[in-house]
Motif scaffolding. Structure first.
Motif, PDB file in Angstrom:
ATOM      1  N   ILE A  98       6.561   8.778  -0.542  1.00  0.00           N
ATOM      2  CA  ILE A  98       5.500   8.068   0.182  1.00  0.00           C
ATOM      3  C   ILE A  98       4.305   7.849  -0.739  1.00  0.00           C
ATOM      4  CG2 ILE A  98       3.888   8.171   2.123  1.00  0.00           C
ATOM      5  CD1 ILE A  98       5.990   9.941   3.568  1.00  0.00           C
ATOM      6  N   GLY A  99       3.972   8.867  -1.530  1.00  0.00           N
ATOM      7  CA  GLY A  99       2.884   8.719  -2.494  1.00  0.00           C
ATOM      8  C   GLY A  99       3.163   7.619  -3.498  1.00  0.00           C
ATOM      9  N   ASP A 100       4.409   7.513  -3.925  1.00  0.00           N
ATOM     10  CA  ASP A 100       4.789   6.442  -4.858  1.00  0.00           C
ATOM     11  C   ASP A 100       4.591   5.064  -4.233  1.00  0.00           C
ATOM     12  OD1 ASP A 100       5.426   8.109  -6.933  1.00  0.00           O
ATOM     13  OD2 ASP A 100       7.591   8.045  -6.611  1.00  0.00           O
ATOM     14  N   TYR A 101       4.942   4.938  -2.949  1.00  0.00           N
ATOM     15  CA  TYR A 101       4.751   3.651  -2.275  1.00  0.00           C
ATOM     16  C   TYR A 101       3.270   3.307  -2.164  1.00  0.00           C
ATOM     17  CZ  TYR A 101       9.681   3.330  -0.972  1.00  0.00           C
ATOM     18  OH  TYR A 101      11.055   3.207  -1.007  1.00  0.00           O
ATOM     19  N   ALA A 102       2.439   4.309  -1.901  1.00  0.00           N
ATOM     20  CA  ALA A 102       0.993   4.064  -1.850  1.00  0.00           C
ATOM     21  C   ALA A 102       0.486   3.599  -3.218  1.00  0.00           C
ATOM     22  CB  ALA A 102       0.259   5.323  -1.405  1.00  0.00           C
ATOM     23  N   LYS A 103       0.986   4.223  -4.268  1.00  0.00           N
ATOM     24  CA  LYS A 103       0.603   3.817  -5.625  1.00  0.00           C
ATOM     25  C   LYS A 103       1.060   2.388  -5.914  1.00  0.00           C
ATOM     26  CE  LYS A 103       3.003   5.321  -9.091  1.00  0.00           C
ATOM     27  NZ  LYS A 103       3.617   6.208 -10.123  1.00  0.00           N
ATOM     28  N   ASN A 104       2.267   2.040  -5.480  1.00  0.00           N
ATOM     29  CA  ASN A 104       2.772   0.685  -5.691  1.00  0.00           C
ATOM     30  C   ASN A 104       1.917  -0.350  -4.963  1.00  0.00           C
ATOM     31  OD1 ASN A 104       4.855   1.713  -7.208  1.00  0.00           O
ATOM     32  ND2 ASN A 104       6.372   1.626  -5.569  1.00  0.00           N
ATOM     33  N   ILE A 105       1.473   0.004  -3.755  1.00  0.00           N
ATOM     34  CA  ILE A 105       0.582  -0.900  -3.007  1.00  0.00           C
ATOM     35  C   ILE A 105      -0.705  -1.111  -3.788  1.00  0.00           C
ATOM     36  CG2 ILE A 105      -0.851  -1.082  -0.930  1.00  0.00           C
ATOM     37  CD1 ILE A 105       1.434   0.383   0.565  1.00  0.00           C
ATOM     38  N   ALA A 106      -1.263  -0.019  -4.303  1.00  0.00           N
ATOM     39  CA  ALA A 106      -2.509  -0.111  -5.057  1.00  0.00           C
ATOM     40  C   ALA A 106      -2.343  -0.990  -6.297  1.00  0.00           C
ATOM     41  CB  ALA A 106      -2.985   1.280  -5.455  1.00  0.00           C
ATOM     42  N   LYS A 107      -1.186  -0.919  -6.939  1.00  0.00           N
ATOM     43  CA  LYS A 107      -0.929  -1.765  -8.116  1.00  0.00           C
ATOM     44  C   LYS A 107      -0.972  -3.241  -7.737  1.00  0.00           C
ATOM     45  CE  LYS A 107       1.951   1.379 -10.859  1.00  0.00           C
ATOM     46  NZ  LYS A 107       3.321   1.629 -11.400  1.00  0.00           N
TER      47      LYS A 107
END
Length: 233
Positions: A98-107
């Motif tokens: 889930i943290g990775d998906y949040a990071k991907n959104i931020a990118k």
């Protein structure tokens, strides 16, 4: 060493690991909210912070993995105790994703900030993210409290997330057809929506772990999904 002493040592060590889980969960909840807020407010600094903060989430997963492995090696838990330790590893793995998906959104947000917004899609995505954030909070509460009913409610709420995703998917398709210049923006927005939908799936997996812990039975593997976009031609 007495059996009672061994049991109390196991409980203390497991509580320590679960404290890491809750800290990790808090960081992930914050990442979900911040990634969606950075899109709606077009805040590049906040998006960069989400990306940087993901390192702390990854580091906590490593700590949990190491402590759980050491607990298994030293205490050799069996039956329900082993199930508890293995559940910790699975919950941590879901939180990390889930943290990775949040990071991907931020990118993607750092790109979208430079182009005109597409209607009120950012606000819609933030509402979707808030739903997932609330689901995660309840899933973690159900895990600590061993509350199978609350976990089942979390699983049911994932249908609403899927429905929100379906609506946004159709909206983006329509907008791209009517405004070809928006195709790039809409593609980024669609991937953000899909990332949020996948977050919901991982939250659901945490809730399913709770039900397994409490009841010893795994939820139906054929859980119906409300995301029908894979059927779109």
């Amino acid at each position: 060493m007495s059996e009672q002493h061994i049991a109390s040592a196991f409980d203390r060590e497991l509580e320590s690991i679960q404290a890491h889980i809750m800290k990790m969960g808090g960081l992930v909840e914050a990442a979900i909210g911040a990634s969606a807020a950075s899109l709606e407010t077009r805040d590049e600094e906040l998006a960069l912070k989400v990306r940087a903060d993901d390192k702390a989430i990854d580091a906590l997963e490593e700590v949990i993995d190491e402590e759980a492995a050491r607990l298994i090696a030293l205490r050799a838990p069996t039956a329900i105790d082993l199930r508890l330790v293995l559940s910790v590893l699975k919950v941590a793995g879901n939180l990390e994703r889930i943290g990775d998906y949040a990071k991907n959104i931020a990118k993607r947000n750092t790109v979208l900030i430079t182009v005109p917004p597409v209607n009120d899609s950012a606000a819609s995505l933030r509402r979707m993210a808030r739903e997932v954030e609330g689901m995660l909070k309840d899933a973690l509460d159900s895990y600590i409290q061993r509350d199978a009913e609350l976990a089942a409610d979390v699983i049911e709420r994932d249908r609403e997330v899927d429905q929100m995703y379906n609506a946004l998917f159709r909206e983006f398709l329509t907008f791209m057809a009517e405004e070809p210049r928006s195709i790039t923006s809409c593609m980024h927005l669609h991937f953000i929506a899909k990332n949020i939908e996948r977050m919901g799936d991982h939250v659901t997996s945490i809730a399913e772990q709770v039900i397994y812990l409490v009841t010893g039975a795994r939820p139906d593997e054929a859980r119906p999904k409300a995301d029908k976009t894979s059927l779109t031609v």
